[in-house]
Design an enzyme around this catalytic site. Structure first.
Site, short mmCIF file in Angstrom:
data_model
loop_
_atom_site.label_atom_id
_atom_site.label_comp_id
_atom_site.label_asym_id
_atom_site.label_seq_id
_atom_site.Cartn_x
_atom_site.Cartn_y
_atom_site.Cartn_z
CB SER A 136 -0.85 0.00 1.28
OG SER A 136 -1.44 1.26 1.49
CE1 TYR A 156 -3.78 -2.29 5.38
CE2 TYR A 156 -2.97 -0.08 4.92
CZ TYR A 156 -3.55 -1.25 4.49
OH TYR A 156 -3.90 -1.41 3.16
#
Ligand SMILES: NC(=O)c1ccc[n+]([C@@H]2O[C@H](COP(=O)([O-])OP(=O)(O)OC[C@H]3O[C@@H](n4cnc5c(N)ncnc54)[C@H](OP(=O)(O)O)[C@@H]3O)[C@@H](O)[C@H]2O)c1
Length: 263
Positions: free
Chosen positions: A132, A145
């Site tokens: 990401s 995350y």
């Protein structure tokens, strides 16, 4: 590497980006195996694309071992499954921490470990890791995350070095905010003006390009998000100050509230 006729295993295939990646690879003639926990969604997609299905929970180490054994002929691994894990660390239980690390990072490493020997034997293969833009720059209130997405980035880059000359290679994909389907779209969070989004189809094209052109890193993000990643790499404290001023904490809080049930 030529995709046509290659055996491709896609984790997280029932999700927004996984489905787009599956469509993109099917259009290139891949022989797909789709995996996630939701059998019904996978069966529908598999029926449409002529794919095989293996239902597995990547937070279970037994399931990861079984998945790798059942998909042992894999030429291309697309390690795409991910839990959003939005929220401050102290808001997670240790069990939730373990699950995020197991699904987002450990399963990708263990599947790679299990599938590489077959790829080495055939002297062909490719690994694709779905990181990401959160693997290049941080926002407040999202440390788990980030840990897993930076982890995938480091793993892919290091594997790529080790794999040099073996006929197998590794790529990492860095989506920014993606509209229409997937984690961010599901959250319903509104972005400040100028941030912008890309599409699941853009991510599908990036995965195809990573495999066919052996690209180490591909960002699927708008200019402002890619520029933010550059600043974060060169001047992390400046980047943190910019993120704080540009609505980063508000977005993180709203993502946390919207995505808690996915932990
Ligand atoms: N959408 C975005 O804006 C965006 C941006 C950057 C990066 N990403 C990354 O892209 C990847 C795909 O995200 P997405 O947006 O498509 O999310 P999504 O729609 O929520 O899909 C997540 C996928 O992961 C699977 N998964 C979750 N927990 C699992 C478990 N315990 N075992 C097996 N599979 C599990 C889900 O399948 P089941 O529920 O069926 O098990 C689903 O297929 C993720 O790694 C995410 O971090 C997304």
């Amino acid at each position: 590497m030529q995709i046509e006729g290659s055996h491709v295993l896609i984790t997280g295939a029932s999700g927004g980006l996984g489905q787009a990646v599956a469509h993109a690879l099917a259009a290139r003639g891949a022989r797909l195996t789709l995996t996630s926990r939701r059998a019904e969604l996978l069966e529908d997609l598999a029926g449409e694309l002529g794919a095989a299905v293996i239902v597995a929970d990547l937070s279970s180490s037994e399931d990861v071992v079984r998945l790798a054994a059942e998909a042992s002929g894999t030429d291309v691994l697309v390690a795409n499954a991910g839990i959003p894990a939005a929220g401050r660390l102290e808001s997670f239980t240790v069990e939730q921490v373990d699950r995020v690390i197991d699904v987002n990072l450990r399963s990708a490493i263990v599947l790679t470990h299990a599938l590489l020997p077959g790829m080495f034997e055939r002297r062909r293969g490719h690994l694709v890791f779905m990181s990401s833009i959160a693997g290049k720059t941080t926002v407040p209130g999202d440390p788990l995350y980030h840990a897993t997405k930076y982890g995938l980035r480091g793993f892919s880059a290091a594997m790529r070095m080790d794999l040099h000359g073996t006929g197998v290679s590794s790529s990492c994909i860095f989506p920014g905010f993606i509209r229409d389907a997937g984690i961010f779209a599901d959250s319903g969070v509104k972005l400040p003006p100028g941030v912008g989004t890309r599409t699941p189809e853009d991510v599908g094209r990036a995965v195809v390009s990573a495999i066919e052109r052996d690209r180490g890193e591909i960002e699927v993000a708008t200019f402002s998000q890619r520029a933010g990643a550059r600043v974060a790499g060169l001047a992390p404290d400046l980047s943190a100050a910019m993120v704080r001023r540009s609505g980063g904490p508000r977005i993180a809080r709203e993502m946390d509230a919207a995505l808690r049930d996915k932990r």
